[in-house]
Design an enzyme around this catalytic site. Structure first.
Site, PDB file in Angstrom:
ATOM      1  CE1 TYR A  33       1.239   2.700   8.599  1.00 14.32           C
ATOM      2  CE2 TYR A  33       0.074   4.453   9.729  1.00 14.32           C
ATOM      3  CZ  TYR A  33       0.190   3.595   8.656  1.00 14.32           C
ATOM      4  OH  TYR A  33      -0.734   3.642   7.638  1.00 14.32           O
TER       5      TYR A  33
ATOM      6  CG  HIS B 138      -6.226   2.152   6.360  1.00 10.49           C
ATOM      7  ND1 HIS B 138      -6.337   0.860   5.886  1.00 10.49           N
ATOM      8  CD2 HIS B 138      -7.354   2.400   7.059  1.00 10.49           C
ATOM      9  CE1 HIS B 138      -7.483   0.345   6.284  1.00 10.49           C
ATOM     10  NE2 HIS B 138      -8.129   1.260   6.991  1.00 10.49           N
TER      11      HIS B 138
ATOM     12  NE  ARG C 122      -1.747   1.951   3.433  1.00 11.32           N
ATOM     13  CZ  ARG C 122      -1.615   1.799   4.749  1.00 11.32           C
ATOM     14  NH1 ARG C 122      -2.259   0.857   5.384  1.00 11.32           N
ATOM     15  NH2 ARG C 122      -0.802   2.597   5.434  1.00 11.32           N
TER      16      ARG C 122
END
Length: 390
Positions: free
Chosen positions: A296, A287, A283
């Site tokens: 993160y 998100h 990805r």
């Protein structure tokens, strides 16, 4: 209920072999037909001949799907959408799986399958209506053979399995008629594979030999949770514990994804039961548009995966082999620009729904309880209109 037939060994012994620990590059078990450098390679179990038109079509699909994603992200940033779930980097996984379908196959998506929706002929403006909050999905699932987007994580896996079991009872599995036999695809992500619903779906699908392909886009992040904290083994190996085959495919390789999904679908249509396909991808975006992935994950990881861009590798292959020219590329850019204009203007023009529309399509026949609720809401809403008139 007839007994479950044994595992079909013709699907390839490599699908049931247990490999070693998961590797960050996808591992030696990865099915690949087109390398990140755009070189065509072959696989002993999954190899197809792709015509020039087919290759150009897959490339076009990915380019236009990325444009949909780019425009929707920009619209959200400008306040026209409440949220948007990006698919940046996952175009090959979705287009490969979407184009492997036959018209009679049925798809149960999550909330990110914009490329598969494109393959099923859904106007992407209908997707924007959902994320704008003016409808719950304006397409007809029966007509498009594409279910409504599912927000509840993993729930669609059970829906897909139940639908597949219904197909068995309708006699559209294993007849040998290519225009009749059908299968189901359930899309979900690596995060959803940890949900109970998905594992329960595996149990039912295996027990009843349901004609369903579980297609997991392993983009390696369950929002902010890395795959290493979700599974001690590669996800595709989980299928073995439930009694059906699993295969890992390079999810950034549209050719391999197409070939593997096509084989899994045909296996299901023939009555050989479920398959787990793990499309190993990444990805590259967030998100959703409410997420900040810089909190993160490392930028070096993103840069590493940009070198495996699913669209770039196909473009390199097409150019290297003289399968596209500047006219084709210019026409495609023009088509993408027209699509972008359609989405921008169409999104802003989407009408707000009638408040009472929420009571429609709840039941095939309106119940007394729903009638009372609808009439009460109408009276309540009319009260505000009366006060405004005064």
């Amino acid at each position: 209920m007839s007994p479950t037939p044994p595992h079909d060994p013709s699907f390839g012994p490599d699908l049931v072999e247990v490999f070693g620990p998961q590797q960050t590059d996808g591992g030696p078990e990865l099915v690949q037909l087109l390398t990140p450098e755009g070189e065509r390679v072959h696989h002993p179990e999954f190899d197809l001949d792709f015509s020039a038109d087919h290759l150009r079509g897959l490339y076009r699909d990915m380019v236009l799907t990325r444009r949909i994603d780019t425009e929707a992200t920009a619209l959200q940033r400008h306040g026209e959408l409440g949220i948007w779930a990006q698919l940046l980097g996952q175009e090959a996984a979705q287009i490969g799986a979407g184009r492997a379908l036959r018209p009679q196959d049925h798809v149960f998506p999550t909330y990110r399958e914009h490329g598969v929706a494109w393959c099923r002929g859904i106007d992407p403006l209908d997707l924007l209506g959902l994320f704008r909050g003016v409808d719950h999905g304006a397409w007809d699932p029966a007509e498009k053979h594409f279910g409504l987007y599912t927000i509840v994580i993993g729930a669609q896996a059970l829906h897909a399995t139940g639908y597949a079991m219904g197909m068995q009872r309708d006699g559209v599995v294993g007849t040998g008629d290519p225009d009749r036999d059908a299968a189901v695809v359930a899309h979900f992500g690596d995060g959803a594979s940890s949900q109970g619903d998905v594992n329960e779906a595996f149990i039912f699908a295996a027990s009843y030999n349901a004609p369903v392909v579980f297609f997991c886009q392993n983009n390696q992040w369950a929002i902010s949770e890395p795959i290493e904290r979700q599974s001690r083994i590669p996800l595709y190996q989980r299928a073995l514990g439930f009694g059906f085959p699993g295969v890992r495919v390079d999810g950034n390789d549209v050719l391999a994804t197409y070939a593997v999904t096509q084989a899994a679908l045909q296996r299901a249509r023939d009555g050989q039961g479920p398959t787990l396909v793990e499309a190993y991808t990444y990805r590259m975006g967030a998100h959703t548009t409410t997420d900040d992935p810089t909190r993160y994950r490392l930028s070096d990881d993103v840069e590493h995966w940009k070198l495996k861009d699913p669209i770039a590798r196909v473009e390199v292959y097409l150019k290297r082999n003289g399968l596209v020219d500047e006219t084709f590329l210019a026409d495609l850019k023009k088509e993408a620009d027209e699509l972008g204009h359609h989405l921008r203007e169409g999104c802003k023009a989407l009408p707000d729904p009638e408040p009472g529309a929420m009571f429609e399509h709840v039941y095939a026949e309106e119940t007394e309880e729903l009638r009372v609720q609808r009439e009460g809401f109408a009276a309540y809403h009319a009260g505000f209109e009366s006060e405004g008139a005064r």
